[in-house]
Design an enzyme around this catalytic site. Structure first.
Site, PDB file in Angstrom:
ATOM      1  CG  ASP A   1      -0.812   3.681   4.046  1.00  0.00           C
ATOM      2  OD1 ASP A   1      -0.985   2.776   3.211  1.00  0.00           O
ATOM      3  OD2 ASP A   1      -1.130   3.572   5.243  1.00  0.00           O
TER       4      ASP A   1
ATOM      5  CG  ASP B   1      -1.684  -1.170   7.505  1.00  0.00           C
ATOM      6  OD1 ASP B   1      -1.055  -0.609   8.420  1.00  0.00           O
ATOM      7  OD2 ASP B   1      -2.031  -0.583   6.460  1.00  0.00           O
TER       8      ASP B   1
ATOM      9  CG  HIS C   1      -2.359   3.013  10.137  1.00  0.00           C
ATOM     10  ND1 HIS C   1      -2.500   4.158   9.388  1.00  0.00           N
ATOM     11  CD2 HIS C   1      -2.045   2.029   9.271  1.00  0.00           C
ATOM     12  CE1 HIS C   1      -2.293   3.869   8.104  1.00  0.00           C
ATOM     13  NE2 HIS C   1      -2.009   2.583   8.004  1.00  0.00           N
TER      14      HIS C   1
ATOM     15  CG  HIS D   1      -2.090  -0.941   1.042  1.00  0.00           C
ATOM     16  ND1 HIS D   1      -2.824  -1.404   2.098  1.00  0.00           N
ATOM     17  CD2 HIS D   1      -2.619  -1.511  -0.075  1.00  0.00           C
ATOM     18  CE1 HIS D   1      -3.775  -2.223   1.655  1.00  0.00           C
ATOM     19  NE2 HIS D   1      -3.670  -2.308   0.346  1.00  0.00           N
TER      20      HIS D   1
HETATM   21 FE    FE Z   1      -1.605   1.475   6.089  1.00  0.00          FE
HETATM   22 ZN    ZN Z   2      -2.284  -1.111   4.293  1.00  0.00          ZN
END
Ligand code: FE
Ligand code: ZN
Length: 258
Positions: free
Chosen positions: A56, A132, A170, A54
């Protein structure tokens, strides 16, 4: 060895591991915070670890490679810009110059090729960079994998030694705890942890890293087999989940709708 959280975007952390001279970064979605930290602390960037594809988590790689050549470790099953060392489940890596060895765990669910990096430095020195997949009091959304894959991945992570520190990518903890307390209103560990997290955030400090020990008490996705959680799922869904996979599926759906 020092490990610092570099905030990026709205709620990402780029974890930086350094020995005051050289640094590794995990999931650099943005080069800006990494360059700034290297400059401010006089660190030389020595390598990049990536958990999944991903943007990010990978968006800063090309910029970081513009000025230097670096090893880029990442999941073999995904397309990662600049990747020099594609990794598979069970691989072990030792970034040169760091007294760290990481074992690679394939943890599909959030994405299909997602990997986690686990370093077992002995009691009190165990590190898990899980991207994640596992969040504090929550877990990643199932963008590519099935509930069964994600449950299996979380089972693998949560069976690592309980004192492992968990470096999630995150800052979702307080939001996750709102849902967690809704699922288990009587869980005092969730209430105490919420108070601690509120104080951390009031001081602009991360709530991370967590530990697996803590997650086993406060993370509803690791608690789907607990009788009180099963009872809540049954009440919410209107029927008793047939097995752990259905319980996990219901929990993930409940959180998505919350
Ligand atoms: Fe992420
Ligand atoms: Zn992700």
């Amino acid at each position: 060895m020092h490990i610092v959280a570099l905030p990026a975007f709205r709620d990402n952390y780029i974890w930086m591991i350094h020995d005051t001279h050289r640094a590794l970064v995990v999931d650099p979605g943005d080069a800006g915070p990494v360059e700034a930290a290297c400059k401010a602390q006089g660190l030389e960037l020595a390598g990049i670890l990536v958990t999944h594809h991903h943007a990010d988590h990978t968006g800063g790689i090309v910029d970081l490679l513009r000025a230097r050549q670096l090893p880029v470790w990442g999941p073999a099953a995904e397309t990662i810009p600049g990747m020099t060392h594609p990794l598979h489940d069970g691989d072990r890596i030792a970034p040169p110059g760091f007294h760290l060895e990481f074992e690679i765990l394939q943890v599909p669910g959030h994405t299909l090729g997602h990997i986690a990096y686990f370093a077992d430095g002995g009691p009190g020195k165990r590190l898990l960079f899980c991207g994640d997949t596992l969040f504090s009091a929550g877990c990643g959304r199932l963008f590519e994998g099935t509930p069964s894959q994600m449950l299996h991945s979380l089972d693998r992570l949560s069976s690592l030694p309980a004192d492992s520190r968990v470096f999630c990518t995150h800052e979702y903890t307080l939001g996750n705890l709102q849902f967690a307390r809704h699922v288990e209103p009587g869980n005092t560990a969730m209430q105490d942890y919420t108070q601690w997290c509120l104080r951390q955030r009031a001081e602009h400090q991360p709530t991370l890293p967590s530990t697996l020990e803590r997650e086993l008490h406060v993370n509803p996705f690791l608690r789907v087999s607990e009788p009180e959680v099963q009872a809540q799922l049954t009440a919410h869904a209107g029927h008793k989940p047939a097995d752990r996979i259905e319980a996990f599926t219901l929990m993930r759906q409940w959180k998505n709708d919350f």
